[in-house]
Design an enzyme around this catalytic site. Sequence first.
Site, PDB file in Angstrom:
ATOM      1  N   SER A 117      -2.890  -7.498   3.267  1.00  0.00           N
ATOM      2  CA  SER A 117      -3.076  -7.331   4.714  1.00  0.00           C
ATOM      3  C   SER A 117      -3.399  -8.679   5.351  1.00  0.00           C
ATOM      4  O   SER A 117      -2.903  -8.989   6.443  1.00  0.00           O
ATOM      5  CB  SER A 117      -4.219  -6.358   4.994  1.00  0.00           C
ATOM      6  N   HIS A 172       0.839  -1.207   0.000  1.00  0.00           N
ATOM      7  CA  HIS A 172       0.000   0.000   0.000  1.00  0.00           C
ATOM      8  C   HIS A 172       0.875   1.260   0.000  1.00  0.00           C
ATOM      9  O   HIS A 172       0.628   2.200  -0.750  1.00  0.00           O
ATOM     10  CB  HIS A 172      -0.864   0.059   1.261  1.00  0.00           C
ATOM     11  N   ARG A 178      -2.233  -6.139  -8.219  1.00  0.00           N
ATOM     12  CA  ARG A 178      -1.182  -7.113  -7.914  1.00  0.00           C
ATOM     13  C   ARG A 178      -1.060  -8.172  -8.989  1.00  0.00           C
ATOM     14  O   ARG A 178      -0.045  -8.327  -9.623  1.00  0.00           O
ATOM     15  CB  ARG A 178      -1.469  -7.786  -6.576  1.00  0.00           C
ATOM     16  N   LYS A 220     -17.395  -6.788   7.839  1.00  0.00           N
ATOM     17  CA  LYS A 220     -16.111  -7.377   8.199  1.00  0.00           C
ATOM     18  C   LYS A 220     -15.566  -6.765   9.474  1.00  0.00           C
ATOM     19  O   LYS A 220     -15.362  -5.556   9.552  1.00  0.00           O
ATOM     20  CB  LYS A 220     -15.103  -7.133   7.056  1.00  0.00           C
TER      21      LYS A 220
HETATM   22  P1  ADP Z   1      -5.674  -5.935   0.943  1.00  0.00           P
HETATM   23  O1  ADP Z   1      -6.042  -6.729  -0.269  1.00  0.00           O
HETATM   24  O2  ADP Z   1      -4.220  -5.944   1.232  1.00  0.00           O
HETATM   25  O3  ADP Z   1      -6.557  -6.159   2.134  1.00  0.00           O
HETATM   26  P2  ADP Z   1      -7.003  -3.345   0.527  1.00  0.00           P
HETATM   27  O4  ADP Z   1      -8.394  -3.761   0.332  1.00  0.00           O
HETATM   28  O5  ADP Z   1      -6.741  -2.491   1.714  1.00  0.00           O
HETATM   29  O6  ADP Z   1      -5.904  -4.461   0.529  1.00  0.00           O
HETATM   30  O7  ADP Z   1      -6.468  -2.673  -0.800  1.00  0.00           O
HETATM   31  C1  ADP Z   1      -6.504  -1.330  -1.145  1.00  0.00           C
HETATM   32  C2  ADP Z   1      -5.872  -1.130  -2.506  1.00  0.00           C
HETATM   33  O8  ADP Z   1      -4.474  -1.426  -2.444  1.00  0.00           O
HETATM   34  C3  ADP Z   1      -6.407  -2.006  -3.635  1.00  0.00           C
HETATM   35  O9  ADP Z   1      -6.406  -1.224  -4.813  1.00  0.00           O
HETATM   36  C4  ADP Z   1      -5.389  -3.115  -3.729  1.00  0.00           C
HETATM   37  O10 ADP Z   1      -5.376  -3.688  -5.018  1.00  0.00           O
HETATM   38  C5  ADP Z   1      -4.122  -2.354  -3.445  1.00  0.00           C
HETATM   39  N1  ADP Z   1      -3.040  -3.199  -2.936  1.00  0.00           N
HETATM   40  C6  ADP Z   1      -3.059  -3.990  -1.850  1.00  0.00           C
HETATM   41  N2  ADP Z   1      -1.880  -4.622  -1.690  1.00  0.00           N
HETATM   42  C7  ADP Z   1      -1.085  -4.217  -2.702  1.00  0.00           C
HETATM   43  C8  ADP Z   1       0.256  -4.523  -3.110  1.00  0.00           C
HETATM   44  N3  ADP Z   1       0.996  -5.415  -2.437  1.00  0.00           N
HETATM   45  N4  ADP Z   1       0.740  -3.905  -4.210  1.00  0.00           N
HETATM   46  C9  ADP Z   1      -0.034  -3.040  -4.881  1.00  0.00           C
HETATM   47  N5  ADP Z   1      -1.286  -2.711  -4.575  1.00  0.00           N
HETATM   48  C10 ADP Z   1      -1.819  -3.287  -3.493  1.00  0.00           C
END
Ligand code: ADP
Length: 160
Positions: A128, A17, A90, A41
Amino acid sequence: MKIAVYPGSFDPITNGHLDIIARGAKVFDEVIVVVLVNVDKKGLFKVEERVELIKRVTKEFSNVRVEFFNGLLVDFMRQKKATVILKGLRAVSDFEYEFQMALMNNKLDPEVETVFMMTNAQYSYLSSSAVKQVAKFGGCIRELVPDEIIVDIISRIKGE
Ligand code: ADP
């Protein structure tokens, strides 16, 4: 002024992130990281705590702000006068969901444009939930999340 909104659950923020935030801060005038409240959630951290953790690790960026929002993303965007949603991609597995969300948000507000950044290859496996799994079983989460929040994650997981 181009404002991008970077939405997610950030439970907790990872280096993946943070990489998107840092790169977004170079491309846009301002990046607003928004923790979206998901009523279905129960998170490891409360929404307010996630905001605090993100603020702690982004304080070096003068054009990054952090907030939370309970509602539709497009309504938040209107409030902030932002038209760009920033998202990280990703793997191909992210594509279908993100494709649907981007089309839906554009349908709800045609002014809204979703911009995708490819993950840094170094973080392509990082989420996460993976961080929480590793921490739960005593694995090392250094290099997966910013150093400043490692203790918070480990103590929260132990306390559960
Ligand atoms: P997670 O899947 O880690 O729970 P979130 O729902 O908080 O993540 O994701 C928020 C945004 O960050 C989304 O657009 C997700 O694709 C992106 N994201 C999460 N992890 C990564 C990563 N390792 N590299 C690039 N983008 C990421």
